[in-house]
Design a protein around this motif. Structure first.
Motif, PDB file in Angstrom:
ATOM      1  N   SER A  26       0.846  -1.199   0.000  1.00 55.92           N
ATOM      2  CA  SER A  26       0.000   0.000   0.000  1.00 55.92           C
ATOM      3  C   SER A  26       0.883   1.251   0.000  1.00 55.92           C
ATOM      4  CB  SER A  26      -0.960   0.030   1.196  1.00 55.92           C
ATOM      5  OG  SER A  26      -0.290  -0.039   2.427  1.00 55.92           O
ATOM      6  N   VAL A  27       0.365   2.275  -0.651  1.00 59.18           N
ATOM      7  CA  VAL A  27       1.040   3.580  -0.695  1.00 59.18           C
ATOM      8  C   VAL A  27       0.023   4.626  -0.248  1.00 59.18           C
ATOM      9  CG1 VAL A  27       2.220   5.298  -2.105  1.00 59.18           C
ATOM     10  CG2 VAL A  27       2.518   2.855  -2.608  1.00 59.18           C
ATOM     11  N   ILE A  28       0.378   5.372   0.799  1.00 58.55           N
ATOM     12  CA  ILE A  28      -0.504   6.395   1.342  1.00 58.55           C
ATOM     13  C   ILE A  28       0.191   7.751   1.224  1.00 58.55           C
ATOM     14  CG2 ILE A  28      -1.906   7.111   3.307  1.00 58.55           C
ATOM     15  CD1 ILE A  28      -2.517   4.272   2.330  1.00 58.55           C
ATOM     16  N   SER A  29      -0.528   8.742   0.725  1.00 57.04           N
ATOM     17  CA  SER A  29       0.055  10.073   0.573  1.00 57.04           C
ATOM     18  C   SER A  29      -1.041  11.130   0.681  1.00 57.04           C
ATOM     19  CB  SER A  29       0.758  10.189  -0.791  1.00 57.04           C
ATOM     20  OG  SER A  29       1.357  11.460  -0.941  1.00 57.04           O
ATOM     21  N   ARG A  30      -0.639  12.363   0.964  1.00 56.39           N
ATOM     22  CA  ARG A  30      -1.623  13.452   1.015  1.00 56.39           C
ATOM     23  C   ARG A  30      -2.248  13.676  -0.354  1.00 56.39           C
ATOM     24  NH1 ARG A  30       1.815  18.198   3.785  1.00 56.39           N
ATOM     25  NH2 ARG A  30       3.284  17.391   2.247  1.00 56.39           N
ATOM     26  N   SER A  31      -1.484  13.369  -1.406  1.00 56.66           N
ATOM     27  CA  SER A  31      -1.973  13.529  -2.777  1.00 56.66           C
ATOM     28  C   SER A  31      -2.250  12.151  -3.386  1.00 56.66           C
ATOM     29  CB  SER A  31      -0.926  14.268  -3.624  1.00 56.66           C
ATOM     30  OG  SER A  31      -1.177  14.107  -5.002  1.00 56.66           O
ATOM     31  N   LEU A  32      -3.479  11.929  -3.804  1.00 54.74           N
ATOM     32  CA  LEU A  32      -3.822  10.645  -4.429  1.00 54.74           C
ATOM     33  C   LEU A  32      -3.039  10.463  -5.725  1.00 54.74           C
ATOM     34  CD1 LEU A  32      -5.532   8.109  -4.303  1.00 54.74           C
ATOM     35  CD2 LEU A  32      -7.361   9.355  -5.492  1.00 54.74           C
ATOM     36  N   ARG A  33      -2.814  11.557  -6.418  1.00 55.10           N
ATOM     37  CA  ARG A  33      -2.062  11.480  -7.675  1.00 55.10           C
ATOM     38  C   ARG A  33      -0.649  10.959  -7.433  1.00 55.10           C
ATOM     39  NH1 ARG A  33      -1.001  16.564 -11.850  1.00 55.10           N
ATOM     40  NH2 ARG A  33       0.235  15.386 -13.380  1.00 55.10           N
ATOM     41  N   SER A  34       0.021  11.496  -6.400  1.00 50.04           N
ATOM     42  CA  SER A  34       1.392  11.046  -6.129  1.00 50.04           C
ATOM     43  C   SER A  34       1.397   9.612  -5.614  1.00 50.04           C
ATOM     44  CB  SER A  34       2.069  11.982  -5.123  1.00 50.04           C
ATOM     45  OG  SER A  34       1.396  11.965  -3.877  1.00 50.04           O
ATOM     46  N   ALA A  35       0.384   9.245  -4.822  1.00 51.54           N
ATOM     47  CA  ALA A  35       0.296   7.863  -4.336  1.00 51.54           C
ATOM     48  C   ALA A  35       0.146   6.897  -5.501  1.00 51.54           C
ATOM     49  CB  ALA A  35      -0.873   7.728  -3.366  1.00 51.54           C
ATOM     50  N   ARG A  36      -0.729   7.233  -6.433  1.00 50.73           N
ATOM     51  CA  ARG A  36      -0.933   6.364  -7.590  1.00 50.73           C
ATOM     52  C   ARG A  36       0.288   6.321  -8.492  1.00 50.73           C
ATOM     53  NH1 ARG A  36      -7.186   8.227  -8.979  1.00 50.73           N
ATOM     54  NH2 ARG A  36      -8.199   6.742  -7.543  1.00 50.73           N
ATOM     55  N   SER A  37       0.979   7.448  -8.586  1.00 54.90           N
ATOM     56  CA  SER A  37       2.193   7.499  -9.402  1.00 54.90           C
ATOM     57  C   SER A  37       3.237   6.519  -8.869  1.00 54.90           C
ATOM     58  CB  SER A  37       2.743   8.924  -9.415  1.00 54.90           C
ATOM     59  OG  SER A  37       3.954   8.987 -10.143  1.00 54.90           O
ATOM     60  N   VAL A  38       3.421   6.518  -7.539  1.00 55.29           N
ATOM     61  CA  VAL A  38       4.365   5.582  -6.925  1.00 55.29           C
ATOM     62  C   VAL A  38       3.833   4.154  -7.052  1.00 55.29           C
ATOM     63  CG1 VAL A  38       5.483   4.878  -4.771  1.00 55.29           C
ATOM     64  CG2 VAL A  38       5.288   7.305  -5.354  1.00 55.29           C
ATOM     65  N   GLY A  39       2.518   4.003  -6.892  1.00 55.94           N
ATOM     66  CA  GLY A  39       1.914   2.686  -7.022  1.00 55.94           C
ATOM     67  C   GLY A  39       2.196   2.047  -8.372  1.00 55.94           C
ATOM     68  N   ILE A  40       2.061   2.829  -9.429  1.00 56.97           N
ATOM     69  CA  ILE A  40       2.356   2.343 -10.780  1.00 56.97           C
ATOM     70  C   ILE A  40       3.830   1.939 -10.885  1.00 56.97           C
ATOM     71  CG2 ILE A  40       2.559   3.046 -13.204  1.00 56.97           C
ATOM     72  CD1 ILE A  40       0.075   4.832 -12.707  1.00 56.97           C
ATOM     73  N   GLY A  75       4.225  -1.369  -8.772  1.00 58.22           N
ATOM     74  CA  GLY A  75       3.252  -2.438  -8.943  1.00 58.22           C
ATOM     75  C   GLY A  75       2.314  -2.615  -7.775  1.00 58.22           C
ATOM     76  N   CYS A  76       1.892  -1.511  -7.177  1.00 57.91           N
ATOM     77  CA  CYS A  76       0.983  -1.559  -6.039  1.00 57.91           C
ATOM     78  C   CYS A  76      -0.350  -0.919  -6.424  1.00 57.91           C
ATOM     79  CB  CYS A  76       1.586  -0.817  -4.839  1.00 57.91           C
ATOM     80  SG  CYS A  76       0.484  -0.663  -3.428  1.00 57.91           S
ATOM     81  N   LYS A  77      -1.430  -1.641  -6.216  1.00 53.75           N
ATOM     82  CA  LYS A  77      -2.754  -1.143  -6.599  1.00 53.75           C
ATOM     83  C   LYS A  77      -3.481  -0.448  -5.455  1.00 53.75           C
ATOM     84  CE  LYS A  77      -3.484  -4.617 -10.207  1.00 53.75           C
ATOM     85  NZ  LYS A  77      -4.358  -5.721 -10.696  1.00 53.75           N
ATOM     86  N   LYS A  78      -3.021  -0.663  -4.232  1.00 59.64           N
ATOM     87  CA  LYS A  78      -3.709  -0.082  -3.064  1.00 59.64           C
ATOM     88  C   LYS A  78      -3.079   1.272  -2.747  1.00 59.64           C
ATOM     89  CE  LYS A  78      -5.361  -1.366   1.559  1.00 59.64           C
ATOM     90  NZ  LYS A  78      -6.785  -1.361   1.194  1.00 59.64           N
ATOM     91  N   CYS A  79      -3.655   2.325  -3.290  1.00 58.20           N
ATOM     92  CA  CYS A  79      -3.123   3.682  -3.129  1.00 58.20           C
ATOM     93  C   CYS A  79      -4.228   4.578  -2.577  1.00 58.20           C
ATOM     94  CB  CYS A  79      -2.629   4.242  -4.463  1.00 58.20           C
ATOM     95  SG  CYS A  79      -1.371   3.221  -5.256  1.00 58.20           S
ATOM     96  N   SER A  80      -3.907   5.398  -1.582  1.00 57.79           N
ATOM     97  CA  SER A  80      -4.948   6.171  -0.925  1.00 57.79           C
ATOM     98  C   SER A  80      -4.369   7.396  -0.229  1.00 57.79           C
ATOM     99  CB  SER A  80      -5.671   5.286   0.108  1.00 57.79           C
ATOM    100  OG  SER A  80      -6.632   6.013   0.832  1.00 57.79           O
ATOM    101  N   THR A  81      -5.262   8.297   0.165  1.00 60.63           N
ATOM    102  CA  THR A  81      -4.890   9.446   0.999  1.00 60.63           C
ATOM    103  C   THR A  81      -5.303   9.199   2.448  1.00 60.63           C
ATOM    104  OG1 THR A  81      -6.993  10.551   0.547  1.00 60.63           O
ATOM    105  CG2 THR A  81      -5.155  11.062  -0.921  1.00 60.63           C
ATOM    106  N   ASP A  82      -5.890   8.056   2.721  1.00 63.11           N
ATOM    107  CA  ASP A  82      -6.436   7.728   4.040  1.00 63.11           C
ATOM    108  C   ASP A  82      -5.536   6.714   4.743  1.00 63.11           C
ATOM    109  OD1 ASP A  82      -7.909   7.054   6.244  1.00 63.11           O
ATOM    110  OD2 ASP A  82      -9.770   6.637   5.153  1.00 63.11           O
ATOM    111  N   LEU A  83      -4.981   7.104   5.907  1.00 58.75           N
ATOM    112  CA  LEU A  83      -4.089   6.208   6.640  1.00 58.75           C
ATOM    113  C   LEU A  83      -4.757   4.901   7.037  1.00 58.75           C
ATOM    114  CD1 LEU A  83      -1.948   8.347   9.120  1.00 58.75           C
ATOM    115  CD2 LEU A  83      -1.115   6.717   7.427  1.00 58.75           C
ATOM    116  N   SER A  84      -6.061   4.922   7.223  1.00 61.21           N
ATOM    117  CA  SER A  84      -6.764   3.698   7.615  1.00 61.21           C
ATOM    118  C   SER A  84      -6.746   2.656   6.506  1.00 61.21           C
ATOM    119  CB  SER A  84      -8.208   4.014   8.012  1.00 61.21           C
ATOM    120  OG  SER A  84      -8.949   4.484   6.902  1.00 61.21           O
TER     121      SER A  84
END
Length: 294
Positions: free
Chosen positions: A29-43, A46-55
């Motif tokens: 999982s990748v969590i960040s204040r910016s969903l865009r940056s989380a998804r960028s790192v996820g790609i 190879g991580c599909k679980k990307c979010s702005t929510d720590l939970s």
């Protein structure tokens, strides 16, 4: 293989995530204040679980990397410690701050997690590519602070990353960070001074001074700062000091305090080396500490 969650998708977090993924670990999982940056790192990893929510930190995480700004590390630690779906007693957590100790991860430590701080001793500039950053990460040192269990875990992780390990006592963490700042930020400030001085020359570039800079740095790394020191202070050339100070006072007065401060420390290095008499040291100290009349 570790199941790793990364909190903070900036340059440090993204670089470490890529390096750990390349070493065969799984980013879950990748969590960040910016969903865009989380998804960028996820790609990237190879991580599909990307979010702005720590939970949303993955349930199967057994290592969490907190690569956020310093002022939110403790808050992140607190929120993670409240997540019931995490098996905190089997969880290891580290933050990447160079200044903070592992104490800020106290809420997680109280719930049985293995905690430590692990700081990569390298510069992370947004102006360079990830490929360049990864090249710069080869064989770097990592400063680690924490209790014995966390330090032992960190040693294995650093070895896995192909790095070198530096143990940092908790009470010396700020001293360690000062060494990092003097190694990274202030040389850039000095290059800014060289750039300003050279702008008054015909070429107007720091490029002609690049070999001088690199040679001086290499000599200092091999011989120590005192052993590598050259120039008018090491030679006791008081007349040159006066000429330098007058020129700066007339042309670039903003650089005069910097020249004086660096000169005083260079004088201390020369004193330690024993190349100057006490009389010379006192005379040059008087020159560097005096106010220059413009």
């Amino acid at each position: 293989m570790l199941n790793i969650s990364v909190v903070g998708a900036g340059r440090v977090g993204s670089t470490l995530a890529f390096m750990l993924r390349r070493r065969g670990h799984k980013i879950v999982s990748v969590i960040s204040r910016s969903l865009r940056s989380a998804r960028s790192v996820g790609i990237l990893v190879g991580c599909k679980k990307c979010s702005t929510d720590l939970s949303e930190v993955a349930r199967d995480s057994n290592l969490i990397v907190i690569a956020t700004p310093d002022n939110v590390v403790q808050e992140v630690s607190f929120h993670l410690s409240k997540l019931d779906h995490l098996d905190t007693e089997r969880l290891s957590v580290f933050h990447t701050s160079g200044a903070l100790t592992s104490d800020v991860l106290g809420p997680l430590a109280e719930r049985g997690s293995t905690v430590f701080s692990l700081h990569p001793i390298q510069t992370f500039s947004k102006s360079i590519s990830l490929r360049q950053q990864l090249k710069m990460m080869e064989g770097i040192w990592y400063g680690c602070e924490g209790e014995s269990k966390g330090v032992a875990y960190a040693r294995k992780l650093v070895r896995d990353l192909g790095g070198n390990f530096l143990a940092v006592p908790k009470e010396q963490k700020i001293l360690y960070h000062l060494a990092c700042v003097f190694s990274s930020n202030y040389p850039v400030a000095l290059l800014g001074a060289v750039e300003e001085l050279s702008s008054n020359l015909q070429k107007g570039s720091i490029l002609p001074f690049s070999r001088l800079l690199s040679s001086s740095m290499q000599n200092a790394l091999m011989k120590g700062a005192s052993g590598a020191l050259t120039g008018p202070i090491e030679r006791g050339s008081m007349e040159i000091l006066e000429l330098h100070r007058k020129e700066l006072s007339d042309r670039i007065p903003a650089l005069l305090p910097l020249y004086n401060a660096l000169g005083m420390y260079a004088l201390e290095l020369a004193r330690r080396r024993g190349t100057l008499t006490e009389e010379q040291v006192q005379q040059m100290s008087t020159i560097l500490l005096s106010q220059h009349d413009r």
